[in-house]
Design an enzyme around this catalytic site. Structure first.
Site, PDB file in Angstrom:
ATOM      1  N   CYS A  69       0.259  -1.239  -0.127  1.00 14.25           N
ATOM      2  CA  CYS A  69       0.325  -0.171   0.309  1.00 14.25           C
ATOM      3  C   CYS A  69       0.436   1.260  -0.129  1.00 14.25           C
ATOM      4  O   CYS A  69       0.332   1.679  -0.465  1.00 14.25           O
ATOM      5  CB  CYS A  69      -1.149   0.226   1.743  1.00 14.25           C
ATOM      6  SG  CYS A  69      -0.122  -0.286   2.666  1.00 14.25           S
ATOM      7  N   HIS A 109      -1.128   0.974   6.947  1.00 12.63           N
ATOM      8  CA  HIS A 109      -2.077   0.736   6.066  1.00 12.63           C
ATOM      9  C   HIS A 109      -1.700   2.642   5.633  1.00 12.63           C
ATOM     10  O   HIS A 109      -1.529   3.104   6.100  1.00 12.63           O
ATOM     11  CB  HIS A 109      -3.678   0.507   5.959  1.00 12.63           C
ATOM     12  CG  HIS A 109      -3.966   0.826   4.703  1.00 12.63           C
ATOM     13  ND1 HIS A 109      -3.494  -0.012   3.439  1.00 12.63           N
ATOM     14  CD2 HIS A 109      -4.318   1.994   3.818  1.00 12.63           C
ATOM     15  CE1 HIS A 109      -3.977   0.484   2.609  1.00 12.63           C
ATOM     16  NE2 HIS A 109      -5.077   1.016   2.771  1.00 12.63           N
ATOM     17  N   ASP A 124      -7.972   5.496  -3.231  1.00 15.60           N
ATOM     18  CA  ASP A 124      -6.972   4.355  -2.696  1.00 15.60           C
ATOM     19  C   ASP A 124      -6.764   2.667  -3.761  1.00 15.60           C
ATOM     20  O   ASP A 124      -7.717   2.749  -4.269  1.00 15.60           O
ATOM     21  CB  ASP A 124      -7.634   3.286  -1.285  1.00 15.60           C
ATOM     22  CG  ASP A 124      -6.734   2.346  -1.249  1.00 15.60           C
ATOM     23  OD1 ASP A 124      -5.715   1.804  -1.645  1.00 15.60           O
ATOM     24  OD2 ASP A 124      -6.879   2.308   0.279  1.00 15.60           O
TER      25      ASP A 124
END
Length: 259
Positions: A69, A109, A124
């Site tokens: 991520c 994250h 995202d």
């Protein structure tokens, strides 16, 4: 056009010419999700590098690898910034559904907040198979994509002030929490993510330092490769095959473009 902008467009299949507008973001996010895999091979193979703009460009846009991520959303952040968008990176905590609590790894994250016409959206491309594929407004409105339904709700907790909720297509009947994030603490420099990378490499509870994982969305579902199985979801149907080390390398190249 700077190098990153040109290389990103080439990698995901966007025209080198033309301005990227807010209305184009759905296409950008879908193409990115179906081109750049979510994977941890650098951690497993002990070949990570410091998180810098140059290293991210080299890894994902020149070597055509994927990332986790903090890498995937960082490279997207730089691309959006280069195309004139008002964006910030933020950190959050994944929800552990088995324990019914937040993961104890901390704010590992990474996502993006994008401001457009006095409204803020969550963006995202680094949440594995759980990608919204659309900017999700922070006002609670549900958005629908090929991957399911998504919404961002305000919820103050010890880790943040908003949560992403989702109902993944063919998998979820009810809303479930994906993660929380703190909109009030934007990331100042991507070098901050070296802390995240260190945690994911060293912490015993890290899900990314034990076995290889490669996953990517497709036009009809998603595909996931580990060192023991290759799994495909196609129009809601599950296909699963066992793999060994040689087969892993073969499938990583064939299905994900990874050498």
């Amino acid at each position: 056009m700077d190098e990153l902008n040109e290389l990103f467009r080439k990698r995901v299949g966007i025209s080198k010419k033309g301005r990227i507008t807010f209305e184009h973001l759905d296409t950008v996010l879908e193409k990115t999700a179906k081109t750049i895999p979510f994977e941890n091979l650098c951690i497993i193979e002990n070949r990570t590098t410091d998180i810098t703009k140059g290293n991210l460009v080299n890894k994902m846009l020149m070597k055509n690898e994927g990332g986790l991520c903090y890498e995937l959303n960082s490279i997207l952040y730089f691309f959006l910034e280069a195309n004139g968008f008002n964006v910030n990176l933020v950190r959050g905590v994944i929800f552990n559904h088995e324990a019914e609590d937040w993961l104890t790894l901390g704010r590992t994250h990474v996502a993006i907040l994008l401001n457009h016409e006095n409204e803020t959206f969550l963006v995202d491309t680094g949440f594995g198979g759980n990608l919204p594929l659309r900017p999700v407004p922070l006002n609670g409105r549900t958005i629908t994509s090929n991957n399911g339904e998504f919404r961002v709700s305000r919820m103050n907790n010890k880790h943040g002030d908003y949560i992403l909720e989702m109902k993944i297509k063919h998998k979820d009947q009810d809303w479930r929490i994906g993660y929380t994030f703190d909109s009030k603490q934007p990331v100042q420099e991507v070098s901050e993510f070296n802390e995240i990378q260190k945690i994911l490499i060293e912490n015993e509870e890290s899900p990314f330092n034990k076995n290889p994982l490669v996953t990517q969305l497709t036009a009809k579902g998603n595909k996931t490769l580990t060192d023991t199985t290759f799994t495909e979801w196609v129009d809601g149907e599950l296909k699963k095959d066992k793999v060994d080390n040689d087969r892993f390398k073969e499938l990583a190249k064939l299905y994900f473009g990874l050498e």
